[in-house]
Design an enzyme around this catalytic site. Structure first.
Site, mmCIF file in Angstrom:
data_model
loop_
_atom_site.group_PDB
_atom_site.id
_atom_site.type_symbol
_atom_site.label_atom_id
_atom_site.label_comp_id
_atom_site.label_asym_id
_atom_site.label_seq_id
_atom_site.Cartn_x
_atom_site.Cartn_y
_atom_site.Cartn_z
ATOM 1 N N GLU A 44 29.310 64.979 52.320
ATOM 2 C CA GLU A 44 30.264 64.552 53.349
ATOM 3 C C GLU A 44 29.505 63.945 54.530
ATOM 4 O O GLU A 44 28.307 64.154 54.706
ATOM 5 C CB GLU A 44 31.088 65.753 53.834
ATOM 6 C CG GLU A 44 32.116 66.239 52.848
ATOM 7 C CD GLU A 44 33.035 67.290 53.456
ATOM 8 O OE1 GLU A 44 33.049 67.435 54.699
ATOM 9 O OE2 GLU A 44 33.730 67.970 52.679
ATOM 10 N N HIS A 134 39.460 37.703 46.463
ATOM 11 C CA HIS A 134 39.503 37.289 45.054
ATOM 12 C C HIS A 134 40.855 36.684 44.700
ATOM 13 O O HIS A 134 40.941 35.785 43.860
ATOM 14 C CB HIS A 134 39.207 38.503 44.166
ATOM 15 C CG HIS A 134 39.092 38.163 42.715
ATOM 16 N ND1 HIS A 134 38.074 37.379 42.211
ATOM 17 C CD2 HIS A 134 39.881 38.494 41.650
ATOM 18 C CE1 HIS A 134 38.235 37.245 40.905
ATOM 19 N NE2 HIS A 134 39.321 37.899 40.541
ATOM 20 N N ASP A 173 35.573 29.254 35.526
ATOM 21 C CA ASP A 173 36.747 29.718 34.787
ATOM 22 C C ASP A 173 37.993 29.086 35.395
ATOM 23 O O ASP A 173 37.989 28.659 36.551
ATOM 24 C CB ASP A 173 36.860 31.243 34.781
ATOM 25 C CG ASP A 173 36.917 31.832 36.180
ATOM 26 O OD1 ASP A 173 37.841 31.496 36.940
ATOM 27 O OD2 ASP A 173 36.023 32.632 36.522
ATOM 28 N N LYS A 196 36.931 29.950 29.546
ATOM 29 C CA LYS A 196 36.167 31.025 28.921
ATOM 30 C C LYS A 196 37.108 32.044 28.296
ATOM 31 O O LYS A 196 38.253 32.204 28.711
ATOM 32 C CB LYS A 196 35.270 31.715 29.961
ATOM 33 C CG LYS A 196 36.021 32.551 30.995
ATOM 34 C CD LYS A 196 35.059 33.230 31.953
ATOM 35 C CE LYS A 196 35.858 34.047 32.994
ATOM 36 N NZ LYS A 196 34.975 34.658 34.006
ATOM 37 N N ARG A 198 36.883 36.165 27.224
ATOM 38 C CA ARG A 198 36.074 37.373 27.359
ATOM 39 C C ARG A 198 36.237 38.287 26.144
ATOM 40 O O ARG A 198 37.348 38.462 25.639
ATOM 41 C CB ARG A 198 36.463 38.151 28.622
ATOM 42 C CG ARG A 198 36.007 37.506 29.918
ATOM 43 C CD ARG A 198 36.146 38.492 31.063
ATOM 44 N NE ARG A 198 35.794 37.922 32.353
ATOM 45 C CZ ARG A 198 34.549 37.854 32.828
ATOM 46 N NH1 ARG A 198 33.554 38.302 32.094
ATOM 47 N NH2 ARG A 198 34.318 37.337 34.015
ATOM 48 N N ASP A 222 32.541 29.500 42.882
ATOM 49 C CA ASP A 222 33.196 30.756 42.543
ATOM 50 C C ASP A 222 33.283 31.623 43.788
ATOM 51 O O ASP A 222 32.655 31.315 44.813
ATOM 52 C CB ASP A 222 32.423 31.484 41.439
ATOM 53 C CG ASP A 222 33.325 32.324 40.544
ATOM 54 O OD1 ASP A 222 34.495 32.535 40.915
ATOM 55 O OD2 ASP A 222 32.860 32.772 39.479
ATOM 56 N N THR A 227 27.661 40.207 37.370
ATOM 57 C CA THR A 227 26.520 40.296 36.451
ATOM 58 C C THR A 227 25.910 38.930 36.162
ATOM 59 O O THR A 227 24.884 38.844 35.478
ATOM 60 C CB THR A 227 26.957 40.933 35.122
ATOM 61 O OG1 THR A 227 27.965 40.115 34.523
ATOM 62 C CG2 THR A 227 27.498 42.334 35.349
ATOM 63 N N ALA A 228 26.529 37.856 36.676
ATOM 64 C CA ALA A 228 26.047 36.466 36.533
ATOM 65 C C ALA A 228 26.129 35.949 35.104
ATOM 66 O O ALA A 228 25.586 34.877 34.803
ATOM 67 C CB ALA A 228 24.615 36.318 37.070
ATOM 68 N N GLY A 229 26.837 36.666 34.228
ATOM 69 C CA GLY A 229 26.968 36.191 32.863
ATOM 70 C C GLY A 229 27.767 34.901 32.757
ATOM 71 O O GLY A 229 27.363 33.958 32.078
#
Length: 315
Positions: A44, A134, A173, A196, A198, A222, A227-229
């Site tokens: 805490e 987002h 995307d 894309k 997934r 973007d 994860t930069a995939g």
């Protein structure tokens, strides 16, 4: 003649956003407020303001990037400020975490972005200043004003400074098409899309390019890189399609492992981020642009009841 002056304002930050608070305060010409966050053995922690904020407008700089302690710190800061009789409490969140969970995309899942909004309002926040959500509709999750800024205010001048010929704007995307289209229209260049599919979260099964990138200098746009995939796969695909070079820009550098290694190994010429999340790893391809000036100007305008529309270079 009666004259009035605006009540004073103060700027504070949580633990991991101290770097941003210091930059913002430098731009504003003020000192960061004194705050103490004491941690206990069981995990805490306790938040306390070390100076009076009674009657002040209080700006709390805190992004909610991993881990969740950053969100809990912000909630405690808001609660402490309200209990210390602050006139108003404004959360300055360059990165709004949990924003990817903005809807029910499958049965029996939470809408975390709405829950975070509810928690902030329950704590007593009067206003939120954030950047590149987002999903734009997250603003509607709040019943208090939300000033939604755009990283384009720093990205566009940087892109123009590169003086690239045969430039195209691309999106990794289809979901980012609106954002990328705004850049393309402003810069008066073509738009290219990637489609894309997934296999599962953070894993791209296959990707195709919609549009012509042959002999073009590509700028991938973007809102965040985790994860930069996706971004590296899109870059390598466009190079295979004949692109001269591929650069990528994203507002939020989440960069979970193995993201840095993927960027290093990819065909990307440059990866451009803002400092909404501190990027501390070693990658020669990464360029970080500061958004402190943009947020400092917004804080000043909010305090002085001025329009902030000048921040919206493009949306």
């Amino acid at each position: 003649m009666c004259t009035t002056t605006l009540p004073p304002f103060k700027v504070f930050s949580g633990t991991n956003s101290r770097y941003m608070c210091e930059e913002i305060c430098k731009e504003l010409g003020v000192e960061p407020g004194q705050m103490n966050i004491q941690h206990f053995a069981d995990g805490e922690f306790e938040v306390s303001f070390e100076e009076s904020i009674r009657g002040h407008e209080v700006f709390l700089v805190q992004s909610t990037f991993p881990n969740s302690d950053n969100l809990m710190e912000l909630l405690l800061m808001i609660d402490a400020a309200k209990r210390a009789s602050a006139r108003s409490v404004i959360a300055v969140m360059p990165y709004f975490g949990w924003a990817r969970q903005d809807r029910k995309d499958k049965p029996r899942v939470s809408i975390a972005a709405k829950l975070v909004a509810n928690l902030l309002m329950a704590a007593g926040v009067n206003r939120v200043i954030t950047m590149d959500l987002h999903a734009d509709q997250i603003q509607g999750f709040f019943d208090v004003p939300v000033d939604h800024l755009y990283g384009s205010s720093v990205f566009i001048p940087y892109i123009q400074s590169l003086k690239l010929e045969d430039m195209v704007i691309a999106t990794p995307d289809v979901g980012g098409a609106k954002r990328a289209n705004s850049y393309a229209k402003y810069l008066n260049v073509p738009l290219v899309l990637c489609h894309k599919q997934r296999a599962k979260a953070n894993v791209v099964a296959n990707m195709t390019v919609i549009g012509d990138v042959k002999d073009k200098n590509v700028i991938l746009v973007d809102d965040m890189v985790d994860t930069a995939g996706t971004i590296t796969k899109a870059a390598d695909l466009m190079l295979a399609e004949g692109a001269k070079s591929v650069r990528a820009l994203a507002s939020h550098a989440i960069m979970s492992d193995p993201a840095t290694q993927r960027v290093n190994d990819s065909g990307l010429t440059e990866m451009i981020f803002t400092n909404s999340i501190p990027y501390t790893k070693d990658c020669s391809k990464v360029t970080v642009l500061s958004i402190a000036g943009m947020f400092a100007d917004t804080i000043r305008r909010v305090h002085e009841y001025q329009s902030i529309s000048s921040q919206y270079l493009i949306k």
